[in-house]
Design a protein around this motif. Structure first.
Motif, PDB file in Angstrom:
ATOM      1  N   GLY A  50      -2.215   0.175   9.681  1.00  0.00           N
ATOM      2  CA  GLY A  50      -2.622   0.349  11.071  1.00  0.00           C
ATOM      3  C   GLY A  50      -2.001   1.587  11.686  1.00  0.00           C
ATOM      4  O   GLY A  50      -2.661   2.341  12.400  1.00  0.00           O
ATOM      5  N   SER A  53      -3.577   4.767  10.377  1.00  0.00           N
ATOM      6  CA  SER A  53      -4.932   4.985  10.892  1.00  0.00           C
ATOM      7  C   SER A  53      -4.903   5.745  12.210  1.00  0.00           C
ATOM      8  O   SER A  53      -5.923   6.259  12.653  1.00  0.00           O
ATOM      9  CB  SER A  53      -5.649   3.650  11.074  1.00  0.00           C
ATOM     10  OG  SER A  53      -5.156   2.976  12.199  1.00  0.00           O
ATOM     11  N   LEU A  54      -3.729   5.818  12.862  1.00  0.00           N
ATOM     12  CA  LEU A  54      -3.622   6.555  14.123  1.00  0.00           C
ATOM     13  C   LEU A  54      -3.034   7.951  13.929  1.00  0.00           C
ATOM     14  O   LEU A  54      -2.934   8.721  14.872  1.00  0.00           O
ATOM     15  CB  LEU A  54      -2.750   5.768  15.112  1.00  0.00           C
ATOM     16  CG  LEU A  54      -3.283   4.389  15.513  1.00  0.00           C
ATOM     17  CD1 LEU A  54      -2.254   3.629  16.327  1.00  0.00           C
ATOM     18  CD2 LEU A  54      -4.579   4.525  16.304  1.00  0.00           C
ATOM     19  N   LEU A  69      -6.886   8.930  18.247  1.00  0.00           N
ATOM     20  CA  LEU A  69      -7.939   7.941  17.982  1.00  0.00           C
ATOM     21  C   LEU A  69      -9.128   8.600  17.279  1.00  0.00           C
ATOM     22  O   LEU A  69     -10.165   7.990  17.068  1.00  0.00           O
ATOM     23  CB  LEU A  69      -8.409   7.292  19.290  1.00  0.00           C
ATOM     24  CG  LEU A  69      -7.488   6.205  19.843  1.00  0.00           C
ATOM     25  CD1 LEU A  69      -7.991   5.726  21.191  1.00  0.00           C
ATOM     26  CD2 LEU A  69      -7.389   5.033  18.877  1.00  0.00           C
ATOM     27  N   ASN A  71      -9.807   9.344  14.271  1.00  0.00           N
ATOM     28  CA  ASN A  71     -10.339   8.708  13.057  1.00  0.00           C
ATOM     29  C   ASN A  71     -11.324   7.593  13.399  1.00  0.00           C
ATOM     30  O   ASN A  71     -12.355   7.454  12.768  1.00  0.00           O
ATOM     31  CB  ASN A  71      -9.204   8.129  12.225  1.00  0.00           C
ATOM     32  CG  ASN A  71      -8.162   9.173  11.913  1.00  0.00           C
ATOM     33  OD1 ASN A  71      -8.485  10.240  11.413  1.00  0.00           O
ATOM     34  ND2 ASN A  71      -6.912   8.881  12.252  1.00  0.00           N
ATOM     35  N   TYR A  72     -10.945   6.804  14.432  1.00  0.00           N
ATOM     36  CA  TYR A  72     -11.837   5.701  14.807  1.00  0.00           C
ATOM     37  C   TYR A  72     -13.116   6.231  15.416  1.00  0.00           C
ATOM     38  O   TYR A  72     -14.188   5.675  15.212  1.00  0.00           O
ATOM     39  CB  TYR A  72     -11.120   4.754  15.776  1.00  0.00           C
ATOM     40  CG  TYR A  72     -10.098   3.891  15.076  1.00  0.00           C
ATOM     41  CD1 TYR A  72     -10.495   2.776  14.361  1.00  0.00           C
ATOM     42  CD2 TYR A  72      -8.753   4.215  15.107  1.00  0.00           C
ATOM     43  CE1 TYR A  72      -9.564   1.993  13.704  1.00  0.00           C
ATOM     44  CE2 TYR A  72      -7.818   3.439  14.449  1.00  0.00           C
ATOM     45  CZ  TYR A  72      -8.240   2.327  13.753  1.00  0.00           C
ATOM     46  OH  TYR A  72      -7.322   1.555  13.085  1.00  0.00           O
ATOM     47  N   VAL A  75     -15.353   7.019  12.669  1.00  0.00           N
ATOM     48  CA  VAL A  75     -15.928   5.852  12.007  1.00  0.00           C
ATOM     49  C   VAL A  75     -17.243   5.460  12.663  1.00  0.00           C
ATOM     50  O   VAL A  75     -18.186   5.040  11.997  1.00  0.00           O
ATOM     51  CB  VAL A  75     -14.938   4.660  12.045  1.00  0.00           C
ATOM     52  CG1 VAL A  75     -15.628   3.373  11.623  1.00  0.00           C
ATOM     53  CG2 VAL A  75     -13.755   4.935  11.143  1.00  0.00           C
ATOM     54  N   PRO A 269      -5.356   8.965   6.712  1.00  0.00           N
ATOM     55  CA  PRO A 269      -5.647   8.416   8.053  1.00  0.00           C
ATOM     56  C   PRO A 269      -7.077   7.886   8.164  1.00  0.00           C
ATOM     57  O   PRO A 269      -7.301   6.800   8.698  1.00  0.00           O
ATOM     58  CB  PRO A 269      -5.425   9.618   8.976  1.00  0.00           C
ATOM     59  CG  PRO A 269      -4.421  10.443   8.258  1.00  0.00           C
ATOM     60  CD  PRO A 269      -4.759  10.301   6.799  1.00  0.00           C
ATOM     61  N   SER A 272      -7.413   4.697   6.203  1.00  0.00           N
ATOM     62  CA  SER A 272      -6.763   3.589   6.901  1.00  0.00           C
ATOM     63  C   SER A 272      -7.624   3.058   8.036  1.00  0.00           C
ATOM     64  O   SER A 272      -7.735   1.847   8.222  1.00  0.00           O
ATOM     65  CB  SER A 272      -5.414   4.024   7.462  1.00  0.00           C
ATOM     66  OG  SER A 272      -4.619   4.530   6.436  1.00  0.00           O
ATOM     67  N   SER A 273      -8.242   3.976   8.790  1.00  0.00           N
ATOM     68  CA  SER A 273      -9.035   3.449   9.910  1.00  0.00           C
ATOM     69  C   SER A 273     -10.287   2.739   9.393  1.00  0.00           C
ATOM     70  O   SER A 273     -10.696   1.723   9.951  1.00  0.00           O
ATOM     71  CB  SER A 273      -9.386   4.533  10.923  1.00  0.00           C
ATOM     72  OG  SER A 273      -9.722   5.719  10.286  1.00  0.00           O
ATOM     73  N   MET A 276      -9.067  -0.648   8.487  1.00  0.00           N
ATOM     74  CA  MET A 276      -8.836  -1.488   9.665  1.00  0.00           C
ATOM     75  C   MET A 276     -10.164  -2.038  10.179  1.00  0.00           C
ATOM     76  O   MET A 276     -10.259  -3.198  10.578  1.00  0.00           O
ATOM     77  CB  MET A 276      -8.139  -0.690  10.768  1.00  0.00           C
ATOM     78  CG  MET A 276      -6.714  -0.261  10.465  1.00  0.00           C
ATOM     79  SD  MET A 276      -5.645  -1.573   9.883  1.00  0.00           S
ATOM     80  CE  MET A 276      -5.287  -2.418  11.412  1.00  0.00           C
ATOM     81  N   VAL A 277     -11.201  -1.187  10.169  1.00  0.00           N
ATOM     82  CA  VAL A 277     -12.510  -1.649  10.636  1.00  0.00           C
ATOM     83  C   VAL A 277     -13.026  -2.772   9.728  1.00  0.00           C
ATOM     84  O   VAL A 277     -13.541  -3.793  10.194  1.00  0.00           O
ATOM     85  CB  VAL A 277     -13.516  -0.481  10.692  1.00  0.00           C
ATOM     86  CG1 VAL A 277     -14.921  -0.986  10.925  1.00  0.00           C
ATOM     87  CG2 VAL A 277     -13.117   0.497  11.779  1.00  0.00           C
TER      88      VAL A 277
END
Lengths: 302, 261
Positions: A50, A53-54, A69, A71-72, A75, A269, A272-273, A276-277
């Motif tokens: 987590g 991922s940031l 944010l 990376n998110y 996504v 990174p 990782s994101s 997480m998703v």
């Protein structure tokens, strides 16, 4: 396939009769080694995932610790989002096929003789324990251009009949073979509990077999169906090897992207994101499914 | 017992055929005399098995990596898992339900994510790719199986024999060791065998956690297929299939554990 034990008949029958437990605070330390193992090698690594991922991607050092944010955001647009949609689609199609194929098999195993049951369970569990890479390999040999199906049809004079390697269809076929036992086992456990006389009564009252299925067996086996669907779906959205071997470039799934980002492109990174998703998706599906499943749970029949 | 319609029987036979097809085909390819990935009905040859044992990569992956790692993970998973199962089944303490759910977590987390998480975690300490990292990961994957099988065994034994032993003067530990443990032997062995098979056939975790010196057999099979290897891959696969089938049969026949989990 570890997931096979998430919902088990063994545990549900064990929970039914309340076990005799002893109050014993000191004895809870027996569970400490496992607890520590989970903490050190599951909880902390996931927290680390987590955190990464940031992080910001850095070309020279894999990551820099500037939090972002970005990376998110990535996504949810373009390529990755499409990949997630495809993953969910493949998972859904696989699950639906498993429901259709799983019911007859589960019904048979719930109602057959002891002897047939032990053979059937062996034929169901043995493939489950063989590595997924070997099973994907088998499908490559069967479905390939010069594969078993095409060679046989050519020998019979039909010419090549299929060309589905490296498509989503091939991936779905491979996945069905992997997750079908995970559908059949909870379904079987649920159907076993439906007494035979209910079926006979339904037939006596004039229902045809399909009607008996729809009005008696289906409603009474819904809890098993729900656990089966959850198992099938969560396992089939998180695979790497099957789409890598059977889907090639055309049917890449989130798992393939995570693997490539970690191992090949070293974009940790981003990997990782994406992970997480996928974790979030899995939990939403399991939690949501259990909530819906509870509504359909009925009193056990006597 | 019930009579089944011919239609249903046909559907059952076809479904089982489809489940077994890829496995049967792989066994067929391993006896193929030519070097293509196909089933040859004309001839049989053992040359790929010779290649398996003569070559370096596969024999090493089996004997030096996969088997030792599976054995070690099975032992760790059985010890740690059995203790946890005893605590959960026999004793009452605060927060037990929560703990029980937490203990099944390795099953809920997809194993590729566990693999990715462990890889990134170990790489912080430059500790990836070792035997230890694989054994830790595989132990985690195996423990829930052990807990399930051993809990079912403990439920089946019940508490009466233990209480009898205690009323005859044993303390709890001695009663457990002398009375329950012998009765629990087949559950423990079955749990260990399942943990062994989970480790032996795992690829999702190995994809991430294996290093160049710890390439497990499934991973070796995977990379050979990707890089257009020869039917030695099929021979390696067949060896795994035979081993796994005999272990499943052993659990079912010798220990009489019902396979449906």
């Amino acid at each position: 396939m570890p997931a096979s034990m998430r919902s088990t008949s063994a545990s549900s029958s064990a929970e039914a009769e309340s076990p005799r437990t002893v109050p014993g605070k000191p004895w809870m330390w027996l569970a400490a080694p496992y607890f520590l193992l989970l903490l050190a090698f599951l909880a902390i690594p996931l927290a680390n995932l987590g955190l990464i991922s940031l992080y910001t991607r850095s070309a020279s050092a894999i990551w820099s610790t500037d939090l972002t944010l970005q990376n998110y955001r990535q996504v949810f647009d373009g390529y990755y989002f499409y990949l997630i949609l495809r993953t969910l689609r493949i998972g859904a199609v696989t699950t639906v096929c498993c429901v259709v194929l799983g019911y007859p098999l589960a019904y048979f195993l719930a109602r057959c003789s002891q002897r047939a049951l032990s053979i059937g369970l062996f034929l169901l569990v043995m493939p489950l324990m063989v590595s997924t890479v070997i099973r994907a390999f088998g499908w490559m040999v069967i479905l390939g251009k010069k594969g078993v199906i095409n060679t046989m049809s050519q020998a019979l004079g039909f010419g090549p009949v299929i060309n589905i390697m490296y498509t989503e269809t091939a991936v779905v076929i491979g996945l069905i073979q992997i997750v079908l036992p995970l559908m059949v086992m909870p379904l079987m456990a649920a159907l076993e509990k439906v007494p035979l006389y209910l079926e006979e009564a339904s037939a006596n009252l004039g229902a045809r077999p399909l009607e008996t299925f729809r009005k008696v067996l289906l409603p009474l086996s819904l809890p098993g169906l729900f656990s089966g669907i959850l198992l099938c779906f969560t396992v089939s959205v998180s695979v790497v090897v099957t789409p890598a071997l059977l889907g090639g470039r055309n049917a890449r799934m989130i798992g393939n992207e995570i693997y490539d980002q970690v191992i090949a492109s070293l974009n940790w990174p981003m990997a990782s994101s994406l992970s997480m998703v996928l974790i979030a998706l899995t939990f939403v599906i399991v939690a949501g499914g259990q909530r819906v499943g509870k509504r359909f749970r009925r009193e056990p029949l006597r | 017992m019930k009579r089944f319609s011919p239609m249903l029987k046909a559907v059952i036979v076809l479904t089982f055929a489809a489940i077994l097809a890829p496995i049967v085909v792989v066994i067929g390819v391993s006896f193929n005399p030519t070097s293509s990935f196909s089933v040859n009905f004309g001839g049989m040859s053992l040359r790929w098995y010779q290649a398996f044992f003569a070559g370096d990569t596969f024999a090493k992956a089996l004997f030096r990596i996969s088997l030792p790692i599976a054995l070690a993970s099975a032992i760790c998973a059985t010890l740690i898992g059995a203790l946890a199962a005893i605590a959960i089944v026999r004793f009452r303490f605060a927060g037990k339900e929560l703990l029980e759910t937490a203990f099944m977590l390795p099953l809920f987390i997809p194993s590729i994510l566990l693999g990715a998480a462990l890889y990134l975690f170990f790489s912080r300490f430059n500790a990836g790719g070792t035997y230890a990292s694989l054994i830790i990961g595989h132990t985690l994957l195996g423990i829930p199986y052990v807990i399930r099988v051993v809990s079912a065994g403990l439920f089946g034994i019940g508490t009466t024999v233990e209480e009898a032993a205690m009323s005859l003067g044993c303390n709890r530990v001695t009663a457990f060791r002398k009375v329950v443990l012998p009765l629990l032997r087949s559950s423990l062995l079955s749990g260990a065998i399942f943990a062994f098979m989970v480790s032996f056939s795992d690829i999702n975790l190995a994809l991430f956690v294996s290093g160049p010196n710890t390439t497990t057999m499934p991973l070796q099979i995977f990379s050979e297929i990707v890089w257009q290897g020869d039917p030695t891959v099929a021979a390696a696969s067949t060896i795994q299939i035979v081993l796994v089938s005999s272990l499943v049969l052993l659990v079912q026949k010798a220990f009489r554990v019902r396979l449906a989990f």
